[in-house]
Design an enzyme around this catalytic site. Structure first.
Site, PDB file in Angstrom:
ATOM      1  N   THR A 153       0.842  -1.188   0.000  1.00 35.04           N
ATOM      2  CA  THR A 153       0.000   0.000   0.000  1.00 35.04           C
ATOM      3  C   THR A 153       0.876   1.235   0.000  1.00 35.04           C
ATOM      4  O   THR A 153       1.917   1.266   0.664  1.00 35.04           O
ATOM      5  CB  THR A 153      -0.949   0.010   1.228  1.00 35.04           C
ATOM      6  OG1 THR A 153      -1.754   1.197   1.192  1.00 35.04           O
ATOM      7  CG2 THR A 153      -0.185  -0.039   2.530  1.00 35.04           C
ATOM      8  N   HIS A 198       2.666 -11.580  14.271  1.00 30.44           N
ATOM      9  CA  HIS A 198       3.739 -12.137  15.096  1.00 30.44           C
ATOM     10  C   HIS A 198       3.480 -13.596  15.471  1.00 30.44           C
ATOM     11  O   HIS A 198       4.380 -14.297  15.968  1.00 30.44           O
ATOM     12  CB  HIS A 198       3.906 -11.293  16.372  1.00 30.44           C
ATOM     13  CG  HIS A 198       5.312 -11.223  16.866  1.00 30.44           C
ATOM     14  ND1 HIS A 198       6.254 -12.185  16.590  1.00 30.44           N
ATOM     15  CD2 HIS A 198       5.946 -10.302  17.631  1.00 30.44           C
ATOM     16  CE1 HIS A 198       7.401 -11.864  17.161  1.00 30.44           C
ATOM     17  NE2 HIS A 198       7.244 -10.718  17.803  1.00 30.44           N
TER      18      HIS A 198
END
Length: 404
Positions: free
Chosen positions: A323, A375
């Site tokens: 993006t 994560h």
């Protein structure tokens, strides 16, 4: 002979849709393949076209109604316009003329909104972008409908003297309430889910854009002449990200329940802003694409997004997303994951800053990069290594070309 007009068959990922706009009303004559209705889904706007020359006999699903896949939305009568249909068409035209008269007299702002909705998508877009009221434009199309040329001609006319500003009572504050589009609601749901259902973390770095800018300045004319495409920055980022994904497979993976799915292909989504909201069309097999194919693919998607022509197949899948908030002036941001993907790269504004180079201060065009990642799957070491790889490839473009 009356036949049924049905909604398109939606993909498995789309449960239902909403009737956004009826471009034709009962009794109006239509031509084969002419757009008669727009159906808005969570991802795209689908157009329903006339199956043949004829008229709309009746509308079963009105604007705002929810429709299922292949559900009947109207009855269609094939063939020449009947006498009754002609009468209805004349009445419809008279209503349009009356609505215009009422609006010019300032009697009904609701009529003005209805006039805008009655126009074709391209005309609605032109009216919205120009800020011109539909009632102020003289329509030259069939039944007094407005065309894009009518809007352009109206804008070319000398402006009328400005009216005196309306006085607003002290303390009066105006509010406007409009319903969310299905796309906006779906985007909101996905972004909220990404923040609640993933262990999202973001790491940052910066890249010296001078080498890329110099290469682009040197070869952009020859590149465009040879390939018919403008050489932008995004193709460098797509190719650098593809190479980095090869080196760090976890960044190209996704989580499915208790399983990790490692993808042996590279489908990179490029976030594109449209009038209806943020959409992410996907470039397929970017490892097999050259720079010209990447640039042409992005340009084609941007045009389709602008015209509301993106299909569900254009946005399905994707293993990684890029993006670019820099196009709007963003200096630094934290992009949100496009689930079920596990990472997203954020580009930002190129800004000259003083940098230390070999003990000397130089002014260099720098860009901050942000990598948000899940994560649960990607460790910090992998995330940082992935981002550093992109930085190195961009600061030394020869590495990309020589596969180093």
């Amino acid at each position: 002979m009356a036949t049924e007009i049905k909604a398109p068959v939606f993909p498995e990922s789309v449960a239902d849709g909403t009737i956004a706009t009826w471009h034709k009303q009962p009794g109006e004559a239509v031509s084969r393949d002419e757009v008669i209705c727009d159906i808005e889904t969570d991802k795209v706007v689908l157009e329903v076209v006339a199956p043949a020359d004829g008229t709309i006999a009746s509308i079963i699903k009105n604007e705002g109604d929810t429709v299922l896949s292949a559900e009947v939305i109207a009855q269609f009568e094939e063939g020449a316009v009947s006498g009754a249909a002609q009468t209805q068409a004349v009445q419809s035209e008279e209503k349009v003329e009356q609505a215009a008269a009422n609006t010019e007299a300032g009697n009904s702002p609701i009529v003005e909104r209805q006039q805008v909705q009655d126009q074709a998508p391209a005309v609605r877009k032109a009216l919205t972008e120009s800020g011109v009221a539909a009632a102020d434009v003289a329509g030259t199309g069939r039944g007094g409908r407005i065309t894009k040329e009518d809007v352009a001609n109206h804008q070319a006319k000398p402006a009328a003297p400005a009216a005196a500003p309306l006085s607003v009572a002290v303390g009066e504050r105006i509010e406007k309430r409009v319903p969310m589009t299905r796309l906006r609601k779906r985007v909101a749901e996905r972004l909220l889910a990404a923040t609640q259902e993933t262990a999202m973390l973001t790491t940052f770095n910066e890249v010296n854009m001078k080498p890329i800018m110099e290469m682009r300045a040197q070869y952009k004319d020859a590149f465009e002449k040879r390939h018919g495409a403008r050489l932008g920055f995004m193709s460098f980022f797509v190719k650098a990200a593809t190479e980095a994904l090869k080196r760090y497979p976890a960044v190209n993976a996704s989580i499915d329940g208790d399983d990790i799915v490692y993808h042996g292909y590279y489908d990179i989504g490029v976030a594109v802003s449209s009038e209806r909201g943020l959409v992410v069309p996907v470039l397929r097999d970017t490892d097999r694409m050259n720079y010209a194919e990447v640039e042409n693919g992005i340009r084609a998607y941007a045009a389709k997004a602008r015209d509301g022509k993106l299909g569900i197949e254009d946005m399905t899948g994707g293993t990684f997303t890029i993006t670019n908030g820099g196009t709007f002036g963003s200096l630094l941001s934290t992009p949100i994951l496009n689930t079920p993907q596990t990472a997203i790269l954020g580009m930002h504004k190129i800004q000259e800053r003083p940098m230390a180079v070999n003990g000397q201060v130089e002014i260099l065009p720098m860009m901050y990069l942000a990598l948000s990642y899940d994560h649960r799957l990607i460790d910090g070491k992998e995330a940082v290594g992935f981002l550093v790889t992109i930085k190195e490839l961009l600061e030394e473009p020869a590495r990309l070309i020589l596969d180093l």
